[in-house]
Design an enzyme around this catalytic site. Sequence first.
Site, PDB file in Angstrom:
ATOM      1  CG  ASP A  83       7.098 -10.718   0.582  1.00  0.00           C
ATOM      2  OD1 ASP A  83       6.362 -10.357   1.503  1.00  0.00           O
ATOM      3  OD2 ASP A  83       6.729 -11.541  -0.296  1.00  0.00           O
ATOM      4  NE  ARG A 124       5.219 -13.722   7.789  1.00  0.00           N
ATOM      5  CZ  ARG A 124       6.423 -13.500   8.263  1.00  0.00           C
ATOM      6  NH1 ARG A 124       6.962 -14.342   9.117  1.00  0.00           N
ATOM      7  NH2 ARG A 124       7.118 -12.455   7.897  1.00  0.00           N
ATOM      8  CB  THR A 139      -0.760 -11.429  14.682  1.00  0.00           C
ATOM      9  OG1 THR A 139      -1.159 -12.011  13.423  1.00  0.00           O
ATOM     10  CG2 THR A 139      -1.803 -10.416  15.122  1.00  0.00           C
ATOM     11  CG  ASP A 143       5.867  -8.530  -2.236  1.00  0.00           C
ATOM     12  OD1 ASP A 143       4.737  -8.816  -2.676  1.00  0.00           O
ATOM     13  OD2 ASP A 143       6.045  -7.888  -1.187  1.00  0.00           O
TER      14      ASP A 143
HETATM   15  C1  PRP Z   1       5.382 -15.973   3.127  1.00  0.00           C
HETATM   16  C2  PRP Z   1       5.997 -17.293   2.710  1.00  0.00           C
HETATM   17  C3  PRP Z   1       5.367 -18.262   3.687  1.00  0.00           C
HETATM   18  C4  PRP Z   1       5.258 -17.433   4.936  1.00  0.00           C
HETATM   19  C5  PRP Z   1       6.378 -17.827   5.846  1.00  0.00           C
HETATM   20  O1  PRP Z   1       4.101 -15.864   2.638  1.00  0.00           O
HETATM   21  O2  PRP Z   1       5.755 -17.624   1.375  1.00  0.00           O
HETATM   22  O3  PRP Z   1       4.099 -18.742   3.284  1.00  0.00           O
HETATM   23  O4  PRP Z   1       5.404 -16.060   4.548  1.00  0.00           O
HETATM   24  O5  PRP Z   1       6.258 -17.206   7.067  1.00  0.00           O
HETATM   25  P1  PRP Z   1       5.955 -18.005   8.412  1.00  0.00           P
HETATM   26  O6  PRP Z   1       6.873 -19.169   8.426  1.00  0.00           O
HETATM   27  O7  PRP Z   1       6.272 -16.988   9.469  1.00  0.00           O
HETATM   28  O8  PRP Z   1       4.508 -18.375   8.408  1.00  0.00           O
HETATM   29  P2  PRP Z   1       3.232 -14.521   2.812  1.00  0.00           P
HETATM   30  O9  PRP Z   1       2.430 -14.575   4.061  1.00  0.00           O
HETATM   31  O10 PRP Z   1       4.120 -13.327   2.649  1.00  0.00           O
HETATM   32  O11 PRP Z   1       2.184 -14.626   1.636  1.00  0.00           O
HETATM   33  P3  PRP Z   1       2.428 -14.562   0.047  1.00  0.00           P
HETATM   34  O12 PRP Z   1       3.176 -15.808  -0.347  1.00  0.00           O
HETATM   35  O13 PRP Z   1       1.055 -14.534  -0.473  1.00  0.00           O
HETATM   36  O14 PRP Z   1       3.216 -13.312  -0.257  1.00  0.00           O
HETATM   37  N1  URA Z   2       8.120 -14.560   4.211  1.00  0.00           N
HETATM   38  C1  URA Z   2       8.960 -14.146   3.248  1.00  0.00           C
HETATM   39  O1  URA Z   2       8.599 -14.079   2.065  1.00  0.00           O
HETATM   40  N2  URA Z   2      10.214 -13.811   3.596  1.00  0.00           N
HETATM   41  C2  URA Z   2      10.650 -13.871   4.865  1.00  0.00           C
HETATM   42  O2  URA Z   2      11.837 -13.559   5.111  1.00  0.00           O
HETATM   43  C3  URA Z   2       9.761 -14.299   5.859  1.00  0.00           C
HETATM   44  C4  URA Z   2       8.492 -14.651   5.503  1.00  0.00           C
END
Ligand code: PRP
Ligand code: URA
Length: 208
Positions: free
Chosen positions: A199, A103, A107, A202
């Site tokens: 997150d 994400r 944006t 993380d």
């Molecule tokens: C997080 C989560 C989803 C997304 C959800 O991933 O694991 O994939 O955000 O958000 P959305 O519904 O608004 O799209 P992130 O983008 O943080 O990537 P990561 O798993 O690599 O940390």
């Molecule tokens: N992605 C995450 O990992 N946590 C949130 O709360 C939203 C998006």
Amino acid sequence: MNPMIVDHPLIQHKISLLRDKQTGTKEFRDLVSEIATLLCYEATRDLPTEEVEIETPITMARTKVLAGRKLALVPILRAGMGMLDGMLSLIPAAKVGFIGLYRDETTLQPVEYFCKLPSDIADRDVLVLDPMLATGGSAIDAITMVKKRGAKRIKFIGLLAAPEGLKALQEAHPDVSIYVAALDEHLNENGYIVPGLGDAGDRIYGTK
Ligand code: PRP
Ligand code: URA
């Protein structure tokens, strides 16, 4: 299609531990995997079975086995990977594909960086895995990618959903069944689920 909120007491207990900011990386990762196993149990409830005849130590019996429907698991990188082993523990014969999305922090739009799916995904029941359904953008894009390769029977399996993400996913893909462990209150101004768990990527990988 109505979402399934799988609020079994064991799942609620484990979700509470996940939400706790004191929960460390190893415990967090183990809990995500355990909850994924419990969600898998529910999400596979409609798998078709067929009768076979077997011989027990006592007698002959007609009994049921899975009818051989082919499954594919598609975790969204990174955090969806945390759910993969827990799902595979119940359905070890499933094939696995990967979709890399992150994400954009400003944006909140998903950015694609990887896609590797089983070549026969069009013939499989597909379970898309991601712990977090926040705005819904990542899940919507991942499911669109899977559909473009011909998949028709698709389920989304997550841990926490925000009402905003749930609505967006239902509108974008009304044919997709959604299974989540909890429906939270709302998104905050940074697009994080409230109360949420922070997150997910993380916390699973100990980054940040
Ligand atoms: C997080 C989560 C989803 C997304 C959800 O991933 O694991 O994939 O955000 O958000 P959305 O519904 O608004 O799209 P992130 O983008 O943080 O990537 P990561 O798993 O690599 O940390
Ligand atoms: N992605 C995450 O990992 N946590 C949130 O709360 C939203 C998006």
